[in-house]
Every structure is written in structure tokens, then in C-alpha cells.
Design an enzyme around this catalytic site. Sequence first.
Site, PDB file in Angstrom:
ATOM      1  CG  HIS A 190      21.488  18.947 -51.022  1.00  0.00           C
ATOM      2  ND1 HIS A 190      22.481  17.990 -51.060  1.00  0.00           N
ATOM      3  CD2 HIS A 190      20.438  18.360 -50.383  1.00  0.00           C
ATOM      4  CE1 HIS A 190      22.049  16.880 -50.474  1.00  0.00           C
ATOM      5  NE2 HIS A 190      20.810  17.075 -50.042  1.00  0.00           N
ATOM      6  CG  HIS A 241      19.130  18.288 -45.778  1.00  0.00           C
ATOM      7  ND1 HIS A 241      20.113  17.455 -45.275  1.00  0.00           N
ATOM      8  CD2 HIS A 241      18.804  17.779 -46.989  1.00  0.00           C
ATOM      9  CE1 HIS A 241      20.355  16.496 -46.152  1.00  0.00           C
ATOM     10  NE2 HIS A 241      19.573  16.661 -47.201  1.00  0.00           N
ATOM     11  CD  GLU A 242      15.968  19.663 -49.871  1.00  0.00           C
ATOM     12  OE1 GLU A 242      16.452  19.854 -50.990  1.00  0.00           O
ATOM     13  OE2 GLU A 242      15.795  18.533 -49.394  1.00  0.00           O
ATOM     14  CD  GLU A 259      20.926  13.405 -48.392  1.00  0.00           C
ATOM     15  OE1 GLU A 259      20.153  13.484 -47.454  1.00  0.00           O
ATOM     16  OE2 GLU A 259      20.884  14.211 -49.340  1.00  0.00           O
TER      17      GLU A 259
HETATM   18 ZN   LIG Z   1      19.627  15.740 -49.035  1.00  0.00          ZN
END
Ligand SMILES: [Zn+2]
Length: 259
Positions: free
Chosen positions: A123, A119-120, A181
Site C-alpha cells: 500500500h 501487503h501493508e 487491495e
Molecule cells: Zn490492504
Amino acid sequence: MFKKILHVLATCLLSACVTSPTGRSQLVFMPDAQINQMGLQAFDNLKKQKPISTSSKYNQLANCIAGAITQETGGNWEIVVFEDASPNAFALPGNKIGVHTGMLTLVDNQDQLAAVIGHEIGHVLARHSNERASQEFAVSQGMGIIQAVSAPQTALGQTALGMLGLGAQYGILMPYSRTHESEADMIGVDLMAKAGFDPRQSINLWQKMEQASQGRQPLEFMSTHPSHATRIQDLERHMPQAMGLFQQAQSQGKQPHCN
Ligand SMILES: [Zn+2]
């Protein structure tokens, strides 16, 4: 205000409208080299300020998982485990990943940590820092924002760190938008699956995060990565695709054993 909008539109027409890895069109006009420089500078400062974990178990686990995932993205990535009991993790432009020991103790298995790291990285790959800088600051503040991370005491410095997702220690929380997100979720789940981690664990991870966040102290991680009502549903809807990638990875012999 009108002038500002005109300026954004003009910049957009000139060069700045690009497409994210999920096909979303983005307004991104800060030079990537400078955004990366911001990330590197902030990461350097953190390494000087925060104790780094000497646990070989934790370092091995984090490096094993990040290594398997970044194999799928290419590029050189650095991961550092910080000695900090608060469950948090972040990735910065310039390919830097930080994980707190508190995150390593919170997760149940390697796949959940892979979900966090994926997830990181999502981004970063989708250039969300650059997009935030472009949208929120560049027009009004000019390039001063880039240098601001070196002066975290100043208001502009705190804003810059908030933009990178590192503002909590200065009381500046700048949560990622729902769009960012969701995008990081989709990129992250595909990445972890391609690396051979079970993507279904991403759902368990977010459920666990939400539960942990309902304690006395809300998690810093959840305040910068806010959950929205449809996050789990969106992940479930995306799961058939992720499972396909997972099965493909497994058949290629990608079966990481990080713990
Ligand atoms: Zn996030």
C-alpha cells in the site's frame, strides 16, 4: 461539481498522472513530503498513546521479517510492535510499520506474517494514501487535511486518520478499494517471495483472516482491508510468478529463519 472535475483534469494534465508499481495509472497530486509527514505524525502519536511490546521474542520476529522484506524495497523503515490483542497491522507513508501482538499470535508461521507485512508495504509503495487524498479530499478540503492528523478529535482529523487506515479507533472506517487491495496483494506477494518467504502462505493467511473475521467481533484489519470474492483466485493466478521469485531467492541463499 463540474468545476471540481475540471480542476482534477487540469491537475492531471499538468503533473499528476503517474503509474503505480503494477503499471496502473494513478491520479496523485498531493506532495509526497506532506503525505509522509502525515504518516510520521500519526505514527508518533500512536507511539505515545499505545503501549509498545517489550517482548524480545515478538520484537525479534517482527524486525527479522520486516528487515528481510524491506531489504528488497530499499529505504529506511521502522517497525514497532504494539501491545494490543486485536489482530491488526498497518504501514504508513514515511516508511512506518505497526504490528499488534494480536497479529503475531494469530498467524501460524513467519511466512504468514511476511504476507501481512508485504501487503501493508505494498500500500505504501503504491502511494495509496496519496491517491486517496488526491481523489477524495484535496480538491474539496485543500491542504488542511495534512495538518488534520494532529487534531484527531476534529471531524477532519478523523477523516485524515481514516485515509491513512487508522480511523477505526474513532469509528471512521475507510476501507481500501478493491483495486488498492489487489495491487497491495500482488506487490506484497512478490516482495515476500523475493525475500525468501513462501508466497503460498499468503493464501492461507487470507483464509485464516476471513475465518477469524466471522467471529463475534469482525476484525479491524479486515474492515480496512476488505476481502473480495476473487482475492484467493487472483493470488492463485499470480502464484507461478511468485514461486519463480521464491525459488530464485532460495537459490541466492535467502532463507530467513525468523522464528
Ligand atoms: Zn490492504
